[in-house]
Enzyme design. Sequence first.
Site, PDB file in Angstrom:
ATOM      1  CG  MET A   1     111.930  21.814 124.977  1.00 28.18           C
ATOM      2  SD  MET A   1     110.766  23.130 124.626  1.00 28.18           S
ATOM      3  CE  MET A   1     110.310  23.567 126.301  1.00 28.18           C
TER       4      MET A   1
ATOM      5  CG  ASP B   1     103.891  21.783 125.584  1.00 27.63           C
ATOM      6  OD1 ASP B   1     103.267  22.853 125.484  1.00 27.63           O
ATOM      7  OD2 ASP B   1     105.054  21.707 126.024  1.00 27.63           O
TER       8      ASP B   1
ATOM      9  CG  HIS C   1     108.686  20.624 128.080  1.00 27.77           C
ATOM     10  ND1 HIS C   1     107.910  21.194 127.090  1.00 27.77           N
ATOM     11  CD2 HIS C   1     109.474  19.712 127.452  1.00 27.77           C
ATOM     12  CE1 HIS C   1     108.221  20.655 125.922  1.00 27.77           C
ATOM     13  NE2 HIS C   1     109.169  19.768 126.112  1.00 27.77           N
TER      14      HIS C   1
ATOM     15  CB  SER D   1      99.451  31.914 123.300  1.00 25.63           C
ATOM     16  OG  SER D   1     100.737  31.498 123.012  1.00 25.63           O
TER      17      SER D   1
ATOM     18  CG  HIS E   1     104.082  23.057 130.750  1.00 22.93           C
ATOM     19  ND1 HIS E   1     104.316  21.701 130.711  1.00 22.93           N
ATOM     20  CD2 HIS E   1     104.759  23.591 129.702  1.00 22.93           C
ATOM     21  CE1 HIS E   1     105.089  21.422 129.673  1.00 22.93           C
ATOM     22  NE2 HIS E   1     105.375  22.553 129.042  1.00 22.93           N
TER      23      HIS E   1
ATOM     24  CB  SER F   1     102.870  27.043 128.974  1.00 26.72           C
ATOM     25  OG  SER F   1     104.240  27.283 128.746  1.00 26.72           O
TER      26      SER F   1
ATOM     27  CG  ASP G   1     107.680  25.385 128.135  1.00 25.71           C
ATOM     28  OD1 ASP G   1     107.642  24.161 127.946  1.00 25.71           O
ATOM     29  OD2 ASP G   1     106.678  26.125 128.056  1.00 25.71           O
TER      30      ASP G   1
ATOM     31  CG  MET H   1     107.104  18.630 121.781  1.00 27.57           C
ATOM     32  SD  MET H   1     106.678  19.895 123.004  1.00 27.57           S
ATOM     33  CE  MET H   1     106.221  21.298 122.008  1.00 27.57           C
TER      34      MET H   1
ATOM     35  N   GLY I   1      99.800  24.908 121.018  1.00 24.14           N
ATOM     36  CA  GLY I   1      98.625  25.253 120.222  1.00 24.14           C
ATOM     37  C   GLY I   1      97.299  24.746 120.766  1.00 24.14           C
TER      38      GLY I   1
ATOM     39  N   GLY J   1     110.115  25.153 121.121  1.00 15.74           N
ATOM     40  CA  GLY J   1     110.985  26.330 121.078  1.00 15.74           C
ATOM     41  C   GLY J   1     110.240  27.637 121.267  1.00 15.74           C
TER      42      GLY J   1
ATOM     43  CG  MET K   1     112.902  26.561 125.657  1.00 12.37           C
ATOM     44  SD  MET K   1     112.105  27.700 124.507  1.00 12.37           S
ATOM     45  CE  MET K   1     110.392  27.216 124.720  1.00 12.37           C
TER      46      MET K   1
HETATM   47  C1  DX5 Z   1     106.842  25.154 123.292  1.00  5.75           C
HETATM   48  C2  DX5 Z   1     106.594  24.908 124.747  1.00  5.75           C
HETATM   49  C3  DX5 Z   1     105.177  25.067 125.146  1.00  5.75           C
HETATM   50  C4  DX5 Z   1     104.611  26.441 124.925  1.00  5.75           C
HETATM   51  C5  DX5 Z   1     103.156  26.274 124.581  1.00  5.75           C
HETATM   52  O1  DX5 Z   1     108.118  24.748 122.952  1.00  5.75           O
HETATM   53  O2  DX5 Z   1     106.991  23.602 125.127  1.00  5.75           O
HETATM   54  O3  DX5 Z   1     104.949  24.651 126.492  1.00  5.75           O
HETATM   55  O4  DX5 Z   1     104.749  27.278 126.036  1.00  5.75           O
HETATM   56  O5  DX5 Z   1     102.650  27.495 124.227  1.00  5.75           O
HETATM   57  P1  DX5 Z   1     101.307  27.677 123.384  1.00  5.75           P
HETATM   58  O6  DX5 Z   1     100.199  27.092 124.215  1.00  5.75           O
HETATM   59  O7  DX5 Z   1     101.226  29.141 123.222  1.00  5.75           O
HETATM   60  O8  DX5 Z   1     101.480  26.922 122.093  1.00  5.75           O
HETATM   61 ZN    ZN Z   2     106.326  22.826 127.159  1.00  5.88          ZN
END
Ligand code: DX5
Ligand code: ZN
Length: 220
Positions: free
Chosen positions: A69, A176, A67, A199, A34, A9, A36, A138, A178, A143, A38
Amino acid sequence: MSSKLIAPSILAADFGNLQRDIEMINKSDADWFHIDIMDGVFVPNISFGMPVLKAITKHTKKPVDVHLMIIDPDRYIKTFADLGSDILTVHYEACPHLHRTIQAIKAEGMKAGVSLNPHTSINLLEDTINDIDLVLIMSVNPGFGGQNFIENTYNKVKQLKELITSKGASTLIEIDGGVTNKNIKALVDSGADVLVAGSFVFKSVKPLDTIKDLKIRANS
Ligand code: DX5
Ligand code: ZN
């Protein structure tokens, strides 16, 4: 059994060195990018928008998994296709006419993904699963990157896998939030096909080695 995919990501990349981090993914064992998006309304955070995505897709050499959001994603389907998205995922919770939205994504030549928040039941996809190319579960509240994995995700993955099998669908299951070297194998064993990791990849000392290790664990 087809290969399990790793999708780093970009949200966790160093935005001051975005091209460097994209090139790193290009030469890594990762399968997809990936990305994101938002809007600060659907989720309590704003990531980045079209000009940054355009800069990213100028350098990407692997499929781009976007993705969204955002509320009312239908407004931007064509825009995201033009910006080089290969897979476009919208949130179930943001789409009052989900069936129409899925068809609109496919009509633009992209794979259609639907994401479920942690509180949203798998059963709600019973009538659309055969139209969906990918379901993104998720495993944190959307977020932010760097949050702790929600353990109930395993149950949801198993339920979704059962639904896909019972309907004879070929939908991919993406996870997606953790994802780490500790839970990736159990997620795959539960039925996951695509693992997003932010991360855990970018905050590691050697991201290339981390990606390689995730890929091996997911396919072991
Ligand atoms: C969260 C995103 C994820 C995020 C995952 O809202 O959709 O894609 O980047 O990040 P980690 O892997 O650090 O949880
Ligand atoms: Zn995502």
